[in-house]
Write an enzyme that holds these catalytic residues in place. Structure first.
Site, PDB file in Angstrom:
ATOM      1  N   GLU A 146       9.052  15.371  16.738  1.00  0.00           N
ATOM      2  CA  GLU A 146       9.532  15.269  15.387  1.00  0.00           C
ATOM      3  C   GLU A 146       8.738  16.321  14.685  1.00  0.00           C
ATOM      4  O   GLU A 146       7.463  16.307  14.842  1.00  0.00           O
ATOM      5  CB  GLU A 146       9.329  13.873  14.710  1.00  0.00           C
ATOM      6  CG  GLU A 146       9.605  13.872  13.255  1.00  0.00           C
ATOM      7  CD  GLU A 146       9.809  12.633  12.855  1.00  0.00           C
ATOM      8  OE1 GLU A 146       8.463  11.858  12.843  1.00  0.00           O
ATOM      9  OE2 GLU A 146      10.704  12.005  12.018  1.00  0.00           O
ATOM     10  N   CYS A 164      13.228  11.069   8.065  1.00  0.00           N
ATOM     11  CA  CYS A 164      12.873  10.703   9.224  1.00  0.00           C
ATOM     12  C   CYS A 164      14.535  10.774   9.918  1.00  0.00           C
ATOM     13  O   CYS A 164      14.765  11.156  11.042  1.00  0.00           O
ATOM     14  CB  CYS A 164      12.980   9.213   9.340  1.00  0.00           C
ATOM     15  SG  CYS A 164      11.820   8.446   8.099  1.00  0.00           S
ATOM     16  N   GLU A 178       9.435   1.173  11.447  1.00  0.00           N
ATOM     17  CA  GLU A 178      10.376   2.168  11.085  1.00  0.00           C
ATOM     18  C   GLU A 178       9.658   3.487  11.379  1.00  0.00           C
ATOM     19  O   GLU A 178       9.074   3.991  10.598  1.00  0.00           O
ATOM     20  CB  GLU A 178      10.933   1.942   9.816  1.00  0.00           C
ATOM     21  CG  GLU A 178      12.403   3.116   9.558  1.00  0.00           C
ATOM     22  CD  GLU A 178      13.413   2.778  10.530  1.00  0.00           C
ATOM     23  OE1 GLU A 178      13.775   3.630  11.353  1.00  0.00           O
ATOM     24  OE2 GLU A 178      13.856   1.681  10.932  1.00  0.00           O
ATOM     25  N   LYS A 224       0.789  -1.183  -0.059  1.00  0.00           N
ATOM     26  CA  LYS A 224       0.075  -0.078  -0.101  1.00  0.00           C
ATOM     27  C   LYS A 224       0.693   1.228   0.061  1.00  0.00           C
ATOM     28  O   LYS A 224       1.518   1.496   0.985  1.00  0.00           O
ATOM     29  CB  LYS A 224      -0.864  -0.042   1.310  1.00  0.00           C
ATOM     30  CG  LYS A 224      -1.817   1.429   1.520  1.00  0.00           C
ATOM     31  CD  LYS A 224      -1.728   1.795   2.838  1.00  0.00           C
ATOM     32  CE  LYS A 224      -2.469   2.978   2.750  1.00  0.00           C
ATOM     33  NZ  LYS A 224      -1.788   4.234   2.173  1.00  0.00           N
TER      34      LYS A 224
HETATM   35  C1  UN1 Z   1      14.013   8.699   5.603  1.00  0.00           C
HETATM   36  O1  UN1 Z   1      14.364   9.520   6.123  1.00  0.00           O
HETATM   37  O2  UN1 Z   1      12.890   8.381   5.793  1.00  0.00           O
HETATM   38  O3  UN1 Z   1      19.584   8.180   4.716  1.00  0.00           O
HETATM   39  C2  UN1 Z   1      15.049   7.740   4.675  1.00  0.00           C
HETATM   40  C3  UN1 Z   1      18.920   9.074   4.163  1.00  0.00           C
HETATM   41  C4  UN1 Z   1      18.046   8.501   3.074  1.00  0.00           C
HETATM   42  C5  UN1 Z   1      16.988   7.623   3.442  1.00  0.00           C
HETATM   43  C6  UN1 Z   1      16.166   8.395   4.394  1.00  0.00           C
HETATM   44  N1  UN1 Z   1      19.084   7.498   2.160  1.00  0.00           N
HETATM   45  O4  UN1 Z   1      18.781  10.145   4.555  1.00  0.00           O
END
Ligand code: UN1
Length: 495
Positions: free
Chosen positions: A387, A286, A252, A177
């Site tokens: 966040e 993230c 995650e 999804k």
């Molecule tokens: C994310 O932030 O959801 O390490 C992934 C990084 C990228 C992946 C980020 N290669 O900033």
């Protein structure tokens, strides 16, 4: 009136409409006037068909030799390479991040495809000597069955690739999804699988909302594993949905990543890193640098130079190669970010640059926010702890390495962190004592590569890692195999 293209679900090797008969609009966050397309607003019945297809395809797919599965992954990676520019442009149109970055996103999927293609010839287990005579023992990986994936909008093809390639190489089948805001990138991914001859039902995609698609997916007993990237709140819901059946789940989630800048750091490098870490992808990673923890002796210099540079960043439509920072993904995401700017002001942080929306001209049609820096930020403040997922970062002062590390660790998340220092001893102490899943020395908190494990500690995850060879542990289960060729009954621990 826009002439909208209608995109379908991909189930059992066919492009099909949702049984709901409904679609939803996907618009360009840099220009709301542009309709990207209409996508299926699917429901539980569509999910049911996708799971049935994946379940039946699993019977054959698990028996395809892993090196052959790997060859197919290799072809998919090559085809993604051929289509890289087109896929990346569409990604910028639907998600907003600048074209250089969407090329990087597609590249990350290509990298993962090649990496996992190679795993088809490894998938190593162990052999180890038995305690008994004439007995052989080894561990092998076994696939699990149907894997469900719920993916986010910030890395529209890279993150699906982190999940799909390792799942497939291990012999599982997939129902994905895609994020509601970025389905087109996964549509393209499915097209590539189809072009490369993936057997029907091995990968399936159902578009729609969390309630309409995600919920039935996570509750279905035929699904053996749910792999999710997104908010901590939804992650917790998924975890509860999986618990009654002991369904595996890989989560995650959030981050509140910090960059430590010591008094001996190369300041130009540290500023360059912080700008990229904080405002790359409009802060919608993230791994974004949403806290800078700077030593008291350099904080003033660092701040002045950072602000000067941040003010020069060009915010706009990411298809224009000269743009540095694209829009927020949606109006509601923009509003959340604007709200945090207000929270920062109210809780007494010092607004050093930015602090609002970017408007005027074509900007009025998109969801643009200014690159924003708050100073005098303390550990208790919400902008230090929560966040934000947008173009906002903050500076907090530290007195020493120990103080800096303690501040870095003082949040509920544990995804990424970094230190800028020229002192190797400080770098190693921080490497040991910062409790995150990813750690950088003299580099920003963003920029992980696919051959190492990706994931975080504390509320960022539930102990699993994506990417690297560690991803294989998520998508397979170990089987310990003992073969007794003595012809007699031997009793372990007794004979
Ligand atoms: C994310 O932030 O959801 O390490 C992934 C990084 C990228 C992946 C980020 N290669 O900033």
């Amino acid at each position: 009136m826009d002439k909208a293209k209608v995109y379908k679900n991909f189930i059992n090797g066919e492009w099909v409409d949702s049984v709901s008969g409904h679609t939803y609009e996907n618009r360009n966050p840099a220009d709301d006037r542009e309709l990207i397309g209409l996508f299926q607003k699917s429901n539980a019945k569509d999910v049911d068909s996708a799971i049935s297809a994946a379940e039946s395809a699993y019977k054959k797919w698990r028996l395809v030799p892993a090196p052959k599965r790997g060859e197919l992954m290799f072809k998919v990676a090559q085809r993604l390479m051929e289509r890289k520019e087109e896929i990346s442009r569409d990604m910028t149109r639907e998600m907003g991040k600048v074209i250089k970055e969407t090329r990087g996103d597609t590249q990350e999927a290509i990298d993962m495809g090649f990496y996992m293609a190679g795993e088809g010839r490894r998938l190593f287990g162990d052999t180890t000597p038995s305690e008994l005579r004439n007995k052989f023992q080894m561990s092998i990986r076994q696939p699990m069955g149907v894997c469900a994936m719920i993916t986010p909008w910030n890395f529209p093809i890279a993150i699906p690739s982190w999940k799909i390639f390792p799942a497939l190489i291990c012999g599982n089948t997939v129902v994905i999804k895609p994020a509601t805001y970025t389905p087109l990138s996964v549509v393209h991914f499915m097209e590539v699988f189809e072009e490369c001859g993936i057997p029907a039902g091995v990968v399936n995609m159902v578009t729609g909302t969390g309630g309409g698609v995600g919920e039935p997916l996570m509750h279905d007993k035929r699904v053996k594993l749910v792999s999710f990237t997104g908010s901590t709140e939804i992650g917790s819901r998924i975890s509860s949905a999986c618990a009654p059946d002991f369904k595996h789940c890989m989560l995650e989630m959030g981050g509140k990543n910090g960059q430590l800048v010591m008094d001996d750091a190369d300041l130009d490098l540290a500023i360059e890193g912080a700008l990229w870490g904080a405002f790359g992808t409009t802060g919608q990673r993230c791994t974004a640098t949403s806290r800078i923890i700077a030593h008291k002796d350099i904080v003033k210099k660092f701040t002045e130079r950072f602000v000067e540079r941040a003010k020069k960043l060009k915010v706009g439509n990411g298809l224009d190669e000269s743009i540095d920072v694209g829009p927020a993904v949606s109006e509601s995401q923009m509003n959340t970010v604007l709200e945090y700017m207000e929270i920062g002001k109210k809780e007494g942080a010092k607004l050093l640059c930015g602090g609002g929306r970017v408007t005027g001209g074509d900007h009025n049609y998109g969801w643009f926010t200014q690159p924003t820096l708050f100073g005098d930020v303390t550990e208790k403040m919400r902008i230090f702890q929560e966040e934000i997922f947008g173009s906002v970062t903050s500076i907090t002062t530290c007195d020493s390495l120990e103080d800096g590390i303690s501040k870095l660790n003082n949040v509920i998340y544990g995804l990424s962190s970094s230190i800028y220092t020229r002192d190797v001893n400080k770098a190693f102490v921080a490497m040991r004592d910062v409790y995150t899943g990813i750690f950088y020395v003299n580099a920003p908190t963003i920029g992980a590569e696919i051959s190492l494990p990706f994931g975080g500690t504390k509320s960022t995850g539930n102990g699993h890692r994506e990417a690297g060879k560690q991803a294989l542990d998520v998508f397979s289960e170990w089987k310990a195999v003992y073969i007794d060729f003595s012809g007699a009954l031997q009793k372990a621990q007794m004979d």
